[in-house]
Write a protein that holds these residues in place. Structure first.
Motif, PDB file in Angstrom:
ATOM      1  N   ILE A 200     -17.875 -14.289 -14.990  1.00  8.57           N
ATOM      2  CA  ILE A 200     -17.811 -12.844 -15.169  1.00  8.57           C
ATOM      3  C   ILE A 200     -18.000 -12.199 -13.810  1.00  8.57           C
ATOM      4  CG2 ILE A 200     -18.855 -10.839 -16.291  1.00  8.57           C
ATOM      5  CD1 ILE A 200     -19.683 -12.633 -18.571  1.00  8.57           C
ATOM      6  N   SER A 201     -17.155 -11.218 -13.487  1.00  3.59           N
ATOM      7  CA  SER A 201     -17.217 -10.573 -12.179  1.00  3.59           C
ATOM      8  C   SER A 201     -18.505  -9.780 -12.023  1.00  3.59           C
ATOM      9  CB  SER A 201     -16.010  -9.657 -11.995  1.00  3.59           C
ATOM     10  OG  SER A 201     -16.057  -8.591 -12.940  1.00  3.59           O
ATOM     11  N   ASN A 205     -16.988  -6.119 -15.088  1.00  4.12           N
ATOM     12  CA  ASN A 205     -15.735  -5.447 -15.459  1.00  4.12           C
ATOM     13  C   ASN A 205     -14.673  -6.420 -15.955  1.00  4.12           C
ATOM     14  OD1 ASN A 205     -16.635  -2.825 -14.739  1.00  4.12           O
ATOM     15  ND2 ASN A 205     -16.303  -3.307 -12.576  1.00  4.12           N
ATOM     16  N   PHE A 206     -14.714  -7.667 -15.443  1.00  4.74           N
ATOM     17  CA  PHE A 206     -13.702  -8.640 -15.822  1.00  4.74           C
ATOM     18  C   PHE A 206     -14.371  -9.975 -16.160  1.00  4.74           C
ATOM     19  CE2 PHE A 206     -11.568  -5.597 -13.107  1.00  4.74           C
ATOM     20  CZ  PHE A 206     -10.389  -5.336 -13.792  1.00  4.74           C
ATOM     21  N   ALA A 208     -13.102 -14.151 -16.590  1.00  2.00           N
ATOM     22  CA  ALA A 208     -12.036 -15.125 -16.379  1.00  2.00           C
ATOM     23  C   ALA A 208     -12.412 -16.423 -17.073  1.00  2.00           C
ATOM     24  CB  ALA A 208     -11.801 -15.364 -14.889  1.00  2.00           C
ATOM     25  N   VAL A 221      -7.620 -13.779 -18.258  1.00  4.63           N
ATOM     26  CA  VAL A 221      -8.455 -12.756 -17.637  1.00  4.63           C
ATOM     27  C   VAL A 221      -8.580 -11.584 -18.597  1.00  4.63           C
ATOM     28  CG1 VAL A 221      -8.749 -11.206 -15.670  1.00  4.63           C
ATOM     29  CG2 VAL A 221      -7.752 -13.472 -15.327  1.00  4.63           C
ATOM     30  N   TYR A 222      -9.805 -11.164 -18.877  1.00  9.04           N
ATOM     31  CA  TYR A 222     -10.074 -10.076 -19.805  1.00  9.04           C
ATOM     32  C   TYR A 222     -10.733  -8.917 -19.067  1.00  9.04           C
ATOM     33  CZ  TYR A 222      -9.351 -13.525 -23.513  1.00  9.04           C
ATOM     34  OH  TYR A 222      -8.831 -14.484 -24.331  1.00  9.04           O
ATOM     35  N   LYS A 223     -10.364  -7.702 -19.424  1.00 12.43           N
ATOM     36  CA  LYS A 223     -11.066  -6.513 -18.942  1.00 12.43           C
ATOM     37  C   LYS A 223     -12.097  -6.139 -20.006  1.00 12.43           C
ATOM     38  CE  LYS A 223     -10.452  -1.855 -17.121  1.00 12.43           C
ATOM     39  NZ  LYS A 223     -11.635  -1.352 -17.841  1.00 12.43           N
ATOM     40  N   LEU A 224     -13.333  -6.067 -19.579  1.00 10.21           N
ATOM     41  CA  LEU A 224     -14.426  -5.831 -20.520  1.00 10.21           C
ATOM     42  C   LEU A 224     -14.729  -4.336 -20.616  1.00 10.21           C
ATOM     43  CD1 LEU A 224     -16.810  -8.710 -19.372  1.00 10.21           C
ATOM     44  CD2 LEU A 224     -14.989  -8.771 -21.088  1.00 10.21           C
ATOM     45  N   ASP A 264      -9.118  -6.343 -23.713  1.00 15.03           N
ATOM     46  CA  ASP A 264      -7.728  -6.286 -23.259  1.00 15.03           C
ATOM     47  C   ASP A 264      -7.408  -7.524 -22.459  1.00 15.03           C
ATOM     48  OD1 ASP A 264      -7.632  -3.819 -24.413  1.00 15.03           O
ATOM     49  OD2 ASP A 264      -8.158  -2.745 -22.571  1.00 15.03           O
TER      50      ASP A 264
END
Length: 265
Positions: A200-201, A205-206, A208, A221-224, A264
Motif C-alpha cells: 500500500i502506498s 491512496n493506492f 498494488a 492496482v487499486y485506488k483506495l 476502482d
C-alpha cells in the motif's frame, strides 16, 4: 681447630669461562689474541645446577612447559577480566508489559499505538502500551499467514492474507474495526486468484497486488477511496442507506462488501 689445609680443600674457587665458542690457539705465540676482560664470564660454582639423568630431565621439562602454559592462560584471563570491567556495559531493557497468547501467531505488525497479530482463523489487535487485547476477528476457516498495516494518520489500513491467498482490507478508525472488502475472493473456485505480494502506498491512496492465476502473474492496482470510508464511519446511517441503493442497482449479495465504485481498478 681445623687445619688450614683442610679449609683450602673445602673452599670453591670461581670459574672463569670465555664467551662464545672456544677455539684451539695457533702454535705461534705471536698469533695469540690479547686477552680482554670483557670476554670472560664469572660463574659461581654454588649456583650451577647439575644435569638430571633421564627420565627425570624429561619430566622436569614437561613440568616447566605445563607451568609456562598455565601462566600464559592465567595472564590472558586476567587481561580479559580487566578489559571487561572497563568496558561500557549495554543497557538492558525489560518489557513494560507481558501478555500470554492462547495460540501460536504466524505474523505481526505495529502501527501507532497498536500491535496486529495474525494467527488461527483471523487476527487480533493489542494495545501497545498495556499489551491488552482490544479486538479479535476470527471468521476464517484457514490461518492468516501475513498481515500488512499502513498508517493513515488517525486511521489504519489492515490487509491480512490467509493460506488460500485471499486478501481482505480492514479499516481501523477510532477503535472501530470495519471490513471493507475481500479483494480477490471469487465465488467460482476455478477462477480463484492467489495473492503473492501486496503493498500500500504511503498515505494509503493506492494498493498494488501481485496475483497468480493458472500459472500467470497479474499486477492489479487499486485506488483506495479513503474519503468515502471516513464518511461511512462518521455517518453510519447515511452510509447504510447509500449501500442499500447501490446494492439494489448492482444486485450484490455480499453483506460485508462496499459499493463497486469504492474500489476502482
Amino acid at each position: 681447630m681445623a687445619s688450614p689445609k683442610g679449609s683450602r680443600s673445602q673452599m670453591k674457587l670461581p670459574i672463569f669461562t670465555r664467551k662464545g665458542t672456544l677455539e684451539v690457539p695457533s702454535p705461534t705465540e705471536k698469533d695469540w689474541s690479547k686477552d680482554n676482560e670483557d670476554d670472560w664470564l664469572f660463574k659461581d660454582p654454588d649456583q650451577e645446577q647439575d644435569s638430571l639423568p633421564q627420565p627425570y630431565r624429561m619430566i622436569n621439562k614437561m613440568v616447566n612447559s605445563l607451568f609456562d602454559r598455565s601462566w600464559e592462560i592465567i595472564e590472558a584471563r586476567d587481561t580479559s577480566s580487566k578489559a571487561e570491567l572497563h568496558r561500557i556495559q549495554p543497557t538492558i531493557y525489560h518489557p513494560l508489559r507481558e501478555s500470554k497468547l492462547s495460540t501460536t501467531p504466524n505474523c505481526m505488525d505495529v502501527s501507532q499505538d497498536h500491535v496486529f497479530i495474525g494467527g488461527s482463523k483471523g487476527f487480533s489487535i493489542y494495545n501497545l502500551h498495556n499489551a491488552k487485547q482490544l479486538y479479535v476477528w476470527e471468521k476464517l476457516k484457514v490461518d492468516v499467514i501475513s498481515i500488512l498495516v499502513t498508517d493513515l494518520g488517525s486511521e489504519i489500513l489492515i490487509a491480512p492474507v490467509d493460506e488460500t491467498g485471499i486478501v481482505r482490507l480492514f479499516y481501523f478508525y477510532k477503535d472501530g474495526l470495519y471490513l471493507i472488502k475481500a479483494i480477490n475472493e471469487s465465488e467460482d473456485t476455478s477462477k480463484q486468484t492467489t495473492c503473492i505480494k501486496m503493498e500500500i502506498s504511503k498515505g494509503g491512496n493506492f494498493a498494488a497486488l501481485l496475483l497468480q492465476e493458472a500459472g500467470d502473474i497479474w499486477l492489479n492496482v487499486y485506488k483506495l477511496p479513503k474519503e468515502s470510508w471516513i464518511k461511512e464511519v462518521q455517518y453510519p446511517q447515511l452510509a447504510v442507506n447509500t449501500k442499500k441503493k447501490v446494492r439494489q442497482q448492482l444486485q450484490l449479495n455480499t453483506p460485508d462488501s462496499v459499493p463497486a465504485d469504492s474500489l476502482d481498478m
